[in-house]
Design a protein around this motif. Sequence first.
Motif, PDB file in Angstrom:
ATOM      1  N   LEU A  29       9.421   7.760  -4.426  1.00  0.00           N
ATOM      2  CA  LEU A  29      10.732   7.290  -3.693  1.00  0.00           C
ATOM      3  C   LEU A  29      10.517   6.879  -2.712  1.00  0.00           C
ATOM      4  CD1 LEU A  29      13.009   6.051  -5.097  1.00  0.00           C
ATOM      5  CD2 LEU A  29      14.640   7.940  -4.391  1.00  0.00           C
ATOM      6  N   LEU A  30       9.792   7.751  -1.528  1.00  0.00           N
ATOM      7  CA  LEU A  30       9.520   8.176  -0.006  1.00  0.00           C
ATOM      8  C   LEU A  30       8.545   6.389   0.072  1.00  0.00           C
ATOM      9  CD1 LEU A  30       9.992   8.877   2.477  1.00  0.00           C
ATOM     10  CD2 LEU A  30       8.078   9.805   1.761  1.00  0.00           C
ATOM     11  N   GLY A  31       7.793   6.297  -1.489  1.00  0.00           N
ATOM     12  CA  GLY A  31       6.871   5.351  -0.078  1.00  0.00           C
ATOM     13  C   GLY A  31       7.548   3.683  -1.035  1.00  0.00           C
ATOM     14  N   LEU A  32       8.678   3.225  -2.036  1.00  0.00           N
ATOM     15  CA  LEU A  32       9.210   2.531  -2.084  1.00  0.00           C
ATOM     16  C   LEU A  32      10.349   2.763  -0.546  1.00  0.00           C
ATOM     17  CD1 LEU A  32       9.744   0.631  -4.462  1.00  0.00           C
ATOM     18  CD2 LEU A  32      11.939   2.196  -5.082  1.00  0.00           C
ATOM     19  N   LEU A  33      10.322   3.624  -0.087  1.00  0.00           N
ATOM     20  CA  LEU A  33      11.475   3.302   0.408  1.00  0.00           C
ATOM     21  C   LEU A  33      10.447   2.996   2.071  1.00  0.00           C
ATOM     22  CD1 LEU A  33      14.316   3.821   1.249  1.00  0.00           C
ATOM     23  CD2 LEU A  33      13.905   5.955   2.391  1.00  0.00           C
ATOM     24  N   VAL A  34       9.694   3.859   2.250  1.00  0.00           N
ATOM     25  CA  VAL A  34       8.812   3.204   2.960  1.00  0.00           C
ATOM     26  C   VAL A  34       7.994   1.542   3.055  1.00  0.00           C
ATOM     27  CG1 VAL A  34       6.533   3.206   5.061  1.00  0.00           C
ATOM     28  CG2 VAL A  34       7.904   5.127   3.671  1.00  0.00           C
ATOM     29  N   GLY A  35       7.615   1.155   2.268  1.00  0.00           N
ATOM     30  CA  GLY A  35       7.145  -0.041   2.229  1.00  0.00           C
ATOM     31  C   GLY A  35       8.840  -1.034   1.903  1.00  0.00           C
ATOM     32  N   MET A  36       9.408  -1.067   1.143  1.00  0.00           N
ATOM     33  CA  MET A  36      10.940  -1.839   2.126  1.00  0.00           C
ATOM     34  C   MET A  36      10.811  -1.914   3.209  1.00  0.00           C
ATOM     35  SD  MET A  36      13.190  -0.719  -1.978  1.00  0.00           S
ATOM     36  CE  MET A  36      14.142  -1.333  -0.719  1.00  0.00           C
TER      37      MET A  36
ATOM     38  N   ALA B 278      -4.253  -0.388   8.495  1.00  0.00           N
ATOM     39  CA  ALA B 278      -5.010   0.184   8.189  1.00  0.00           C
ATOM     40  C   ALA B 278      -4.287   1.602   8.900  1.00  0.00           C
ATOM     41  CB  ALA B 278      -6.065   0.786   7.876  1.00  0.00           C
ATOM     42  N   LEU B 279      -4.192   0.577  10.295  1.00  0.00           N
ATOM     43  CA  LEU B 279      -4.174   1.762  11.557  1.00  0.00           C
ATOM     44  C   LEU B 279      -2.062   2.074  11.683  1.00  0.00           C
ATOM     45  CD1 LEU B 279      -5.607   0.150  14.450  1.00  0.00           C
ATOM     46  CD2 LEU B 279      -6.059   2.496  13.787  1.00  0.00           C
ATOM     47  N   TYR B 280      -1.863   0.935  11.250  1.00  0.00           N
ATOM     48  CA  TYR B 280      -0.269   1.145  10.582  1.00  0.00           C
ATOM     49  C   TYR B 280       0.004   2.066  10.023  1.00  0.00           C
ATOM     50  CZ  TYR B 280       4.113  -0.122   9.100  1.00  0.00           C
ATOM     51  OH  TYR B 280       5.986   0.102   8.426  1.00  0.00           O
ATOM     52  N   GLN B 281      -0.342   2.261   8.341  1.00  0.00           N
ATOM     53  CA  GLN B 281      -0.484   2.977   7.981  1.00  0.00           C
ATOM     54  C   GLN B 281      -0.995   4.731   7.917  1.00  0.00           C
ATOM     55  OE1 GLN B 281      -2.697   1.484   4.905  1.00  0.00           O
ATOM     56  NE2 GLN B 281      -1.393  -0.156   4.239  1.00  0.00           N
ATOM     57  N   LEU B 282      -2.127   4.828   9.217  1.00  0.00           N
ATOM     58  CA  LEU B 282      -2.168   5.698  10.070  1.00  0.00           C
ATOM     59  C   LEU B 282      -0.970   7.116  10.409  1.00  0.00           C
ATOM     60  CD1 LEU B 282      -5.370   5.832  10.118  1.00  0.00           C
ATOM     61  CD2 LEU B 282      -4.743   7.352   9.360  1.00  0.00           C
ATOM     62  N   VAL B 283      -0.524   5.813  10.566  1.00  0.00           N
ATOM     63  CA  VAL B 283       0.111   5.914  11.543  1.00  0.00           C
ATOM     64  C   VAL B 283       2.201   6.557  11.535  1.00  0.00           C
ATOM     65  CG1 VAL B 283       2.295   5.602  13.622  1.00  0.00           C
ATOM     66  CG2 VAL B 283      -0.324   4.733  14.121  1.00  0.00           C
ATOM     67  N   VAL B 284       2.153   5.958  10.705  1.00  0.00           N
ATOM     68  CA  VAL B 284       2.969   6.449   9.496  1.00  0.00           C
ATOM     69  C   VAL B 284       2.895   7.420   8.858  1.00  0.00           C
ATOM     70  CG1 VAL B 284       4.553   4.941   7.871  1.00  0.00           C
ATOM     71  CG2 VAL B 284       4.243   3.999   9.205  1.00  0.00           C
ATOM     72  N   ALA B 285       1.918   7.450   8.480  1.00  0.00           N
ATOM     73  CA  ALA B 285       0.888   8.451   7.530  1.00  0.00           C
ATOM     74  C   ALA B 285       1.474  10.564   7.942  1.00  0.00           C
ATOM     75  CB  ALA B 285      -0.243   8.511   6.944  1.00  0.00           C
ATOM     76  N   TYR B 286       0.895   9.761   9.188  1.00  0.00           N
ATOM     77  CA  TYR B 286       0.789  10.951   9.546  1.00  0.00           C
ATOM     78  C   TYR B 286       2.278  11.109  10.497  1.00  0.00           C
ATOM     79  CZ  TYR B 286      -0.729  14.166  13.647  1.00  0.00           C
ATOM     80  OH  TYR B 286      -1.444  15.048  14.791  1.00  0.00           O
ATOM     81  N   ALA B 287       2.655  10.543  11.389  1.00  0.00           N
ATOM     82  CA  ALA B 287       4.540  10.637  11.384  1.00  0.00           C
ATOM     83  C   ALA B 287       5.428  11.848  10.295  1.00  0.00           C
ATOM     84  CB  ALA B 287       5.808   9.101  12.096  1.00  0.00           C
ATOM     85  N   LEU B 288       4.841  10.597   9.114  1.00  0.00           N
ATOM     86  CA  LEU B 288       6.065  11.228   8.562  1.00  0.00           C
ATOM     87  C   LEU B 288       5.663  12.036   7.562  1.00  0.00           C
ATOM     88  CD1 LEU B 288       7.591   8.221   6.436  1.00  0.00           C
ATOM     89  CD2 LEU B 288       9.080   9.444   8.010  1.00  0.00           C
ATOM     90  N   ALA B 289       4.068  13.003   8.124  1.00  0.00           N
ATOM     91  CA  ALA B 289       3.761  14.466   7.090  1.00  0.00           C
ATOM     92  C   ALA B 289       3.888  14.849   8.201  1.00  0.00           C
ATOM     93  CB  ALA B 289       2.815  14.273   6.948  1.00  0.00           C
ATOM     94  N   PHE B 290       4.180  14.785   9.398  1.00  0.00           N
ATOM     95  CA  PHE B 290       4.696  15.594  10.792  1.00  0.00           C
ATOM     96  C   PHE B 290       5.775  16.213  10.296  1.00  0.00           C
ATOM     97  CE2 PHE B 290       6.648  16.366  14.868  1.00  0.00           C
ATOM     98  CZ  PHE B 290       5.777  17.076  15.578  1.00  0.00           C
TER      99      PHE B 290
ATOM    100  N   PRO C 162       0.529  -0.723   0.566  1.00  0.00           N
ATOM    101  CA  PRO C 162      -0.120   0.016   0.354  1.00  0.00           C
ATOM    102  C   PRO C 162       0.892   1.292   0.148  1.00  0.00           C
ATOM    103  CG  PRO C 162      -1.120  -1.536   1.509  1.00  0.00           C
ATOM    104  CD  PRO C 162       0.473  -2.132   1.123  1.00  0.00           C
ATOM    105  N   PHE C 163       2.096   1.522   0.222  1.00  0.00           N
ATOM    106  CA  PHE C 163       2.806   2.597   0.170  1.00  0.00           C
ATOM    107  C   PHE C 163       3.736   2.780  -1.458  1.00  0.00           C
ATOM    108  CE2 PHE C 163       4.038   1.399   4.992  1.00  0.00           C
ATOM    109  CZ  PHE C 163       2.706   2.216   5.129  1.00  0.00           C
ATOM    110  N   ALA C 164       3.009   2.100  -1.777  1.00  0.00           N
ATOM    111  CA  ALA C 164       3.380   1.851  -3.297  1.00  0.00           C
ATOM    112  C   ALA C 164       2.686   2.976  -4.058  1.00  0.00           C
ATOM    113  CB  ALA C 164       4.009   0.792  -4.680  1.00  0.00           C
TER     114      ALA C 164
END
Lengths: 692, 106
Positions: free
Chosen positions: A450-457, A673-685, A418-420
């Motif tokens: 690239l960021l999406g790829l990195l987070v996914g990997m 879904a929860l994991y993606q929200l947490v990651v999204a929030y942290a990196l957007a911050f 889902p990070f792709a």
Amino acid sequence: MACLAEPAVADLRFVAVGNPNTGKTTLVNALSGSSLRIGNWPGTTVEKVETCFPVEGRRACLVDLPGSYSLAASTAEERLTRDELLAGRPDAVFDVVDASNLERNLYLTLELAELGHPVVVALNLLDEARARGLELRPEILEERLGVPVVATVAVREQGMEGLVKAALRARPPTVRLDYPEGIESAVARLEPLIQHPSHRWMALAALAGEPIALEEPAARLVETLKVELAARGIDPFLQIAGTRYQAAREIAQSVQASRPGAHRLTEALDRWFLHPWLGIPLFLMGMLLVFRFTFEFSDPWVHWLGRVQEVLGGWIAALPLPGLVASFLADGLVGGIGTVLAFTPVLFFLFLALSFLEASGFLARSAFLVDRLMKAMGLPGRAFIPMILGFGCNVPAISATRTMESFSDRLRVALAVPFAACSARLAVFTLFTSIFFPRQAALVVFGLYLLGLLVGMLTALALGRLTPPSEAGSAMELPPYRIPTWKVVWRQASARTWIFIEGVGGAILVSVAAVWVLLNLPPGEISQSLYARVATGLTWALGPLEIHDWRLAGALVPGFVAKEVVIGTLGVSYLQSDPVAPLGLLEGMRGIATGLGEALWATLLAFPSLLGVPGLHLPPPEAPEGLAAALSTSISRSGALAYLVFVLLYTPCVGTLMALRLEFGRRWATLSALYQLVVAYALAFLAARIPL
Amino acid sequence: MIWDKEAFISESYPGLDRAPEESALRERDPETMRCLTELAMNEEALVHAVGGPHLRARRIMALGLSPGARVRMVRRAPLGDPLEFDVSGCLLMLRCEEAAGIVVEG
């Protein structure tokens, strides 16, 4: 009273088993004609196919089980096969055997013999064996095993009648293996305690260390026997397996009049596709071709379905209905169905390509080529394809994890996918970069990918650290190249697509309807709606990300349904939308018909474009007039970057979530879904802190 | 019996964590026994013993690479790993670390 009219004779129950790549599915298709029914057993994530056909006035139901090398189950698919064979008492087991690979295939046959089911052997791919200069004597095999052996060429539907006739006189094999003395005496003590028709196989499996659930006295005895055997220096697993392999090899040699030569086509193709220098470039070109095939061919159909949806909306608007009801029907209901349907062409064409690659033998080659790269992430080579596909659309990418064997590997890939950045997210990226970063647009979009790829990997890597590596290892067969029949590929693709629609359609409809309720109730100005209230609440949470405007915060909510919706919702909340224009019946029909013609034409045109040189082109932003101006004043550049990072990383869409649920269950879908929200929030911050 | 008993005596059954390939290699005569990775391109040999963790060994044997089988090195993947082998007409891929646990003779 209809049930009384049913015939008194019970249905015949057949089961088809065999090693992978023996043409088992082809054989099942050939037997059943066109009445194939696909069932997806929820939670198991593997497919079990059942088909019924008449045999001498009775109804025979044939269950096609996933391919297995042995009944010692090391993958999810093999487990399903074993459990099915242990649970039921089939009238006959069709053991599909690859004629040019007898030695390995007979191992499974010998295990089936120990189960005690009636067996009929289909000696398949006989043409291929002959082409390799292999002469076989089926009558010797029949004599050695004590079961009917039928020579078949399933692709040409040869030997099918004989097979069904033989199945009616199938009997438990008479072949009996003699294990070394230590094992035999242990089995003799254990067997009487096992209350199961297949007690001999169960006893052997338990001694070999298989996870077999036995009743109490037997389970205790197994532990004692294992200790006793170990004290005598006997490893039951190796002795049992060794005896079987030796017997299989010996029988195979007595049946073969000559040794098989090389598979010519395979040798010739592998010389190029697995070439030390050309292999990788050719593979990358192939991947690109799959990618283009899927998206170029599905695109016209997605557009056409969008057109159908518009027309339906127009018809509803033309009906004498109260505004709110019409809006619900047009946007909530038809919109929801449209969202489901928008996935289907993409999925279908992708499954078409994947089924072809799988059946032809290319998929296994790709695993061989990129295995080294995937190993660095702690994944098997097969993980590469779903990861790449995620950049087109996450939904089929998650379904494509099915081609992998280990559950934990599949899960890790599915949580990374889902990070792709899928093509839907690209629409948001292009709009925002054109407003806020007009000079560095391509750079920002590239950075996001690239960021999406990195987070996914990193996700796959981190999960690999948490879960133990798959014990089974990554050894696998590189099957000979075969040209798959269109029938098989087409059927498999449509069956898989249908499973998806059935499994996720309802949930997508509900979430689209829920978003409609938020946007439209109470009726009137959007700023007074439930949606505005929820959105205002959200700005409190999104404040640290420099997102302060309720309209921007709110658009993330329908963005959960699908990312394409984000821009539409922004348009509505900033500018107010015009109601759907009513459409006449004929006018709409004409629209659908011309759309269909255009889609067919575009599909034809997609063929030459497959050969063209691909270019990375950014599609022009599709946004309502005036939206850009409104947006540019409502958020800072740092905030816009944070918004983009958030859109990149948070739950891609309800379709992806539903695909995860379909494959791995509700718990993993929610966690993801929860994991993606947490990651999204942290990196957007963090992104919001970048001074721009 | 063709397969080798002594090479596989493990202290703790079921021995998911044992590494018999090392003991098997150490105890063997280096003149006749090698690991599968040491085969030259297109060289053929006879499988003597399959080592490694239980599940992995089981899988490798299920694929046909069992003691007594004839095996031929076909090619190395472009990136160096994995390796491709021909086991009586059937092509298999094994990572180097997996092939290192397989003892061959001849």
